[in-house]
Design a protein around this motif. Structure first.
Motif, short mmCIF file in Angstrom:
data_model
loop_
_atom_site.label_atom_id
_atom_site.label_comp_id
_atom_site.label_asym_id
_atom_site.label_seq_id
_atom_site.Cartn_x
_atom_site.Cartn_y
_atom_site.Cartn_z
N TYR A 1 25.83 -2.65 -6.75
CA TYR A 1 25.51 -1.60 -5.78
C TYR A 1 26.40 -1.75 -4.55
N PRO A 2 26.52 -0.70 -3.75
CA PRO A 2 27.42 -0.74 -2.61
C PRO A 2 27.10 -1.87 -1.63
N GLY A 3 28.14 -2.51 -1.13
CA GLY A 3 27.99 -3.69 -0.29
C GLY A 3 27.16 -3.48 0.96
N ASP A 4 27.20 -2.29 1.51
CA ASP A 4 26.52 -2.04 2.78
C ASP A 4 25.15 -1.37 2.57
N ALA A 5 24.70 -1.27 1.31
CA ALA A 5 23.50 -0.48 1.00
C ALA A 5 22.25 -0.98 1.74
N GLY A 6 22.05 -2.29 1.80
CA GLY A 6 20.86 -2.85 2.45
C GLY A 6 19.60 -2.58 1.65
N HIS A 7 18.48 -3.17 2.10
CA HIS A 7 17.20 -3.01 1.41
C HIS A 7 16.17 -2.48 2.37
N ASN A 8 15.43 -1.49 1.94
CA ASN A 8 14.36 -0.92 2.75
C ASN A 8 13.08 -0.95 1.91
N TYR A 9 12.15 -1.85 2.29
CA TYR A 9 10.91 -2.00 1.53
C TYR A 9 9.88 -0.97 1.96
N GLY A 10 10.23 -0.26 3.02
CA GLY A 10 9.55 0.94 3.52
C GLY A 10 8.08 1.07 3.19
N ASP A 11 7.73 2.16 2.51
CA ASP A 11 6.33 2.49 2.23
C ASP A 11 5.78 1.74 1.02
N ILE A 12 6.60 0.92 0.38
CA ILE A 12 6.21 0.39 -0.94
C ILE A 12 5.05 -0.60 -0.84
N GLU A 13 5.05 -1.44 0.20
CA GLU A 13 3.97 -2.42 0.33
C GLU A 13 2.62 -1.72 0.56
N GLU A 14 2.63 -0.59 1.27
CA GLU A 14 1.38 0.13 1.54
C GLU A 14 1.03 1.08 0.39
N GLU A 15 2.02 1.77 -0.13
CA GLU A 15 1.74 2.86 -1.09
C GLU A 15 2.05 2.50 -2.53
N GLY A 16 2.81 1.46 -2.76
CA GLY A 16 3.20 1.11 -4.12
C GLY A 16 4.03 2.20 -4.77
N PHE A 17 4.01 2.23 -6.09
CA PHE A 17 4.67 3.28 -6.87
C PHE A 17 3.56 4.13 -7.51
N PRO A 18 3.82 5.42 -7.75
CA PRO A 18 2.79 6.27 -8.37
C PRO A 18 2.39 5.79 -9.77
N LYS A 19 3.23 5.00 -10.43
CA LYS A 19 2.88 4.49 -11.76
C LYS A 19 2.80 2.97 -11.75
N ARG A 20 1.87 2.45 -12.57
CA ARG A 20 1.76 1.00 -12.80
C ARG A 20 1.85 0.76 -14.29
N ILE A 21 2.29 -0.45 -14.67
CA ILE A 21 2.47 -0.73 -16.10
C ILE A 21 1.58 -1.91 -16.50
N TYR A 22 0.69 -1.64 -17.46
CA TYR A 22 -0.35 -2.60 -17.84
C TYR A 22 -0.17 -3.10 -19.27
#
Ligand code: F6R
Ligand code: ZN
Length: 184
Positions: free
Chosen positions: A154-175
């Motif tokens: 991935y691009p060198g300057d992309a960086g990581h944004n954990y943003g809303d994920i800790e609060e909202e997760g993803f709409p799908k979960r895998i069980y």
């Protein structure tokens, strides 16, 4: 311009190991608080010795425009309650930065979502490439019984944004339901 010295690196493709890596990120179960549906099951796992969850191995390059970060991500097999082990997941800080994943080992899914609520699950197994387009947050999920190992770029300057994920997760979960995989 300042020229960087070209370099090569070796991946043992059979084992899916990056040799001579010089950057190593480690996340244990305790880094995953808030991410699994069954918080009690995660707490139990942490009490039982806080096992290794996933690692990232890199040949570090400058985190700058024009460069490409690459490395291996290695996600352990297992479940928290009935939910398969997964990475935290993130958007890129530069949201239009895409990413390519090549699966080298194991079986899993790349879960992807947008801030608009779109969600996709792309299957991964050895030899399969997943393209994460601009604006899609991405999380790996290991649905197999060996480590899920992917090579990413991935691009060198992309960086990581954990943003809303800790609060909202993803709409799908895998069980894991018996020996079936359920995407809900
Ligand atoms: C880089 C990338 C991977 C992840 C790695 C860990 O952009 O997508 O290298 O960083 O799989 O996942 P996170 O960062 O979500 O903990
Ligand atoms: Zn990424």
């Amino acid at each position: 311009q300042l020229l960087m010295e070209p370099f090569g690196a070796d991946i043992d493709l059979a084992e899916a190991v990056l040799k001579d890596y010089n950057a190593h990120l480690v996340r244990k179960a305790s880094s995953m608080k808030g991410h699994y549906a069954d918080a009690d099951a995660l707490e139990k796992l942490i009490q039982q010795g806080d096992p290794l969850h996933y690692e990232v191995f890199e040949k570090a390059v400058p985190q700058e425009t024009g460069h490409l970060q690459f490395g291996l991500s290695k996600l352990q097999p297992g479940t928290v309650g009935e939910e398969f082990f997964m990475t935290k997941g993130h958007y890129h800080e530069i949201p239009e930065a895409a990413e390519v994943y090549l699966c080298l080992r194991g079986k899993g899914y790349m879960l992807m979502k947008t801030t608009e609520g779109e969600c996709r699950a792309e299957y991964m197994e050895r030899g399969r490439v997943v393209y994460v387009p601009p604006y899609w947050a991405h999380r790996s999920v290991n649905v197999g019984d060996e480590p899920l190992i992917t090579f990413y770029v991935y691009p060198g300057d992309a960086g990581h944004n954990y943003g809303d994920i800790e609060e909202e997760g993803f709409p799908k979960r895998i069980y894991k339901r018996g020996d079936k995989v359920e995407i809900l």
